[in-house]
Design a protein around this motif. Structure first.
Motif, PDB file in Angstrom:
ATOM      1  N   LYS A 131     -22.558  51.698  49.199  1.00 32.82           N
ATOM      2  CA  LYS A 131     -23.956  51.572  49.611  1.00 32.82           C
ATOM      3  C   LYS A 131     -24.738  52.677  48.908  1.00 32.82           C
ATOM      4  O   LYS A 131     -24.366  53.846  48.997  1.00 32.82           O
ATOM      5  N   LEU A 132     -25.810  52.309  48.230  1.00 28.51           N
ATOM      6  CA  LEU A 132     -26.586  53.260  47.452  1.00 28.51           C
ATOM      7  C   LEU A 132     -28.023  53.316  47.942  1.00 28.51           C
ATOM      8  O   LEU A 132     -28.607  52.291  48.256  1.00 28.51           O
ATOM      9  N   ILE A 133     -28.568  54.517  47.983  1.00 29.27           N
ATOM     10  CA  ILE A 133     -29.978  54.706  48.311  1.00 29.27           C
ATOM     11  C   ILE A 133     -30.614  55.439  47.135  1.00 29.27           C
ATOM     12  O   ILE A 133     -30.166  56.522  46.766  1.00 29.27           O
TER      13      ILE A 133
ATOM     14  N   ALA B  79     -34.425  47.395  37.381  1.00 22.95           N
ATOM     15  CA  ALA B  79     -33.215  48.152  37.063  1.00 22.95           C
ATOM     16  C   ALA B  79     -32.261  48.177  38.255  1.00 22.95           C
ATOM     17  O   ALA B  79     -31.042  48.045  38.079  1.00 22.95           O
ATOM     18  N   LEU B  80     -32.794  48.308  39.463  1.00 23.37           N
ATOM     19  CA  LEU B  80     -31.932  48.318  40.645  1.00 23.37           C
ATOM     20  C   LEU B  80     -31.266  46.964  40.866  1.00 23.37           C
ATOM     21  O   LEU B  80     -30.124  46.888  41.326  1.00 23.37           O
ATOM     22  N   LYS B  81     -31.964  45.882  40.516  1.00 20.87           N
ATOM     23  CA  LYS B  81     -31.349  44.556  40.610  1.00 20.87           C
ATOM     24  C   LYS B  81     -30.185  44.437  39.625  1.00 20.87           C
ATOM     25  O   LYS B  81     -29.134  43.886  39.951  1.00 20.87           O
ATOM     26  N   VAL B  82     -30.359  44.976  38.427  1.00 25.48           N
ATOM     27  CA  VAL B  82     -29.273  44.962  37.442  1.00 25.48           C
ATOM     28  C   VAL B  82     -28.071  45.742  37.985  1.00 25.48           C
ATOM     29  O   VAL B  82     -26.933  45.287  37.867  1.00 25.48           O
ATOM     30  N   VAL B  83     -28.322  46.888  38.609  1.00 24.47           N
ATOM     31  CA  VAL B  83     -27.244  47.668  39.222  1.00 24.47           C
ATOM     32  C   VAL B  83     -26.526  46.820  40.261  1.00 24.47           C
ATOM     33  O   VAL B  83     -25.296  46.728  40.273  1.00 24.47           O
ATOM     34  N   LYS B  84     -27.284  46.202  41.145  1.00 26.39           N
ATOM     35  CA  LYS B  84     -26.690  45.372  42.214  1.00 26.39           C
ATOM     36  C   LYS B  84     -25.852  44.235  41.642  1.00 26.39           C
ATOM     37  O   LYS B  84     -24.779  43.923  42.144  1.00 26.39           O
ATOM     38  N   ASP B  85     -26.325  43.641  40.542  1.00 33.82           N
ATOM     39  CA  ASP B  85     -25.622  42.508  39.942  1.00 33.82           C
ATOM     40  C   ASP B  85     -24.397  42.911  39.119  1.00 33.82           C
ATOM     41  O   ASP B  85     -23.442  42.147  39.016  1.00 33.82           O
ATOM     42  N   LYS B  86     -24.406  44.111  38.542  1.00 38.72           N
ATOM     43  CA  LYS B  86     -23.347  44.491  37.595  1.00 38.72           C
ATOM     44  C   LYS B  86     -22.343  45.511  38.121  1.00 38.72           C
ATOM     45  O   LYS B  86     -21.317  45.729  37.491  1.00 38.72           O
ATOM     46  N   VAL B  87     -22.643  46.147  39.239  1.00 37.24           N
ATOM     47  CA  VAL B  87     -21.743  47.161  39.786  1.00 37.24           C
ATOM     48  C   VAL B  87     -21.239  46.673  41.138  1.00 37.24           C
ATOM     49  O   VAL B  87     -21.973  46.037  41.888  1.00 37.24           O
ATOM     50  N   ASP B  88     -19.989  46.982  41.430  1.00 41.46           N
ATOM     51  CA  ASP B  88     -19.380  46.535  42.676  1.00 41.46           C
ATOM     52  C   ASP B  88     -19.875  47.386  43.844  1.00 41.46           C
ATOM     53  O   ASP B  88     -19.221  48.340  44.254  1.00 41.46           O
ATOM     54  N   VAL B  89     -21.068  47.046  44.343  1.00 40.57           N
ATOM     55  CA  VAL B  89     -21.647  47.724  45.505  1.00 40.57           C
ATOM     56  C   VAL B  89     -22.051  46.668  46.521  1.00 40.57           C
ATOM     57  O   VAL B  89     -22.324  45.524  46.168  1.00 40.57           O
ATOM     58  N   THR B  90     -22.088  47.079  47.786  1.00 39.18           N
ATOM     59  CA  THR B  90     -22.478  46.122  48.825  1.00 39.18           C
ATOM     60  C   THR B  90     -23.985  46.108  49.042  1.00 39.18           C
ATOM     61  O   THR B  90     -24.553  45.077  49.341  1.00 39.18           O
ATOM     62  N   ASN B  91     -24.615  47.279  48.912  1.00 41.88           N
ATOM     63  CA  ASN B  91     -26.055  47.366  49.144  1.00 41.88           C
ATOM     64  C   ASN B  91     -26.696  48.377  48.212  1.00 41.88           C
ATOM     65  O   ASN B  91     -26.110  49.417  47.917  1.00 41.88           O
ATOM     66  N   VAL B  92     -27.919  48.056  47.793  1.00 41.18           N
ATOM     67  CA  VAL B  92     -28.755  48.977  47.027  1.00 41.18           C
ATOM     68  C   VAL B  92     -30.094  49.049  47.755  1.00 41.18           C
ATOM     69  O   VAL B  92     -30.758  48.031  47.923  1.00 41.18           O
ATOM     70  N   TYR B  93     -30.454  50.236  48.208  1.00 42.80           N
ATOM     71  CA  TYR B  93     -31.685  50.424  48.964  1.00 42.80           C
ATOM     72  C   TYR B  93     -32.693  51.231  48.152  1.00 42.80           C
ATOM     73  O   TYR B  93     -32.315  52.161  47.438  1.00 42.80           O
TER      74      TYR B  93
END
Length: 176
Positions: free
Chosen positions: A95-97, A108-122
């Motif tokens: 989970k990233l904030i 850019a945060l959407k790209v992170v969410k789509d390309k990195v194995d994370v459950t949440n990006v806030y």
């Protein structure tokens, strides 16, 4: 370099980015990659940070503003994504904030969410200095173990009661 004011017009650069995806914007991205990169969780510069503006200005001379914006967006997406990938590997976060200026770059945060194995990006609605006071208050309460603080809305002002407001007050609210 683009004739815009620092700390005021960054959103305009991000807004221009989709309007160019040419070979020239890829060249701009490569120029930026030569100057700044991440190695693991650390960022590095090939140039003296104090001379960076003049270096960038010289290297980007002749490129149009939309090419620079597009190249910068692509560079930012890759840099942030690679950095977050390393952070999650090293620390195991899922989970990233984000806060600060980068949090305003939703693409850019959407790209992170789509390309990195994370459950949440806030990202908070007001990711810059305007929300520091709220964060400090929440941290202070948590440190003092008073209670967990949660908000249903970013709006913390009084509740508008449209039923009891006079017609004149309603009109002011609509016009405002």
């Amino acid at each position: 370099i683009l004739g815009m004011l620092p700390d005021q017009h960054e959103y305009k650069v991000m807004g221009m980015a989709p309007y160019n995806s040419s070979k020239d914007s890829e060249e701009v991205k490569k120029i930026l990659e030569e100057i700044n990169w991440s190695n693991g969780v650390e960022f590095h510069f090939n140039e003296n940070i104090y001379e960076l503006y003049e270096t960038m200005r010289a290297k980007l001379e002749g490129y149009r503003f939309d090419q620079i914006a597009s190249g910068l967006q692509g560079f930012s997406e890759d840099l942030i994504t690679n950095w977050v990938r390393e952070i999650t590997k090293k620390y195991g976060f899922t989970k990233l904030i984000f806060s600060g200026g980068v949090a305003a770059n939703i693409k850019a945060l959407k790209v992170v969410k789509d390309k990195v194995d994370v459950t949440n990006v806030y990202a908070p609605p007001a990711p810059g200095d305007e929300s520091l006071g709220i964060g400090a208050a929440i941290l202070g309460m948590n440190i003092q173990e008073r209670s967990e603080v949660a908000f249903d809305s970013i709006y913390l002002g009084p509740k508008a009661d449209y039923q009891s407001d006079s017609q004149a007050e309603k009109k002011k609210l609509v016009e405002y």
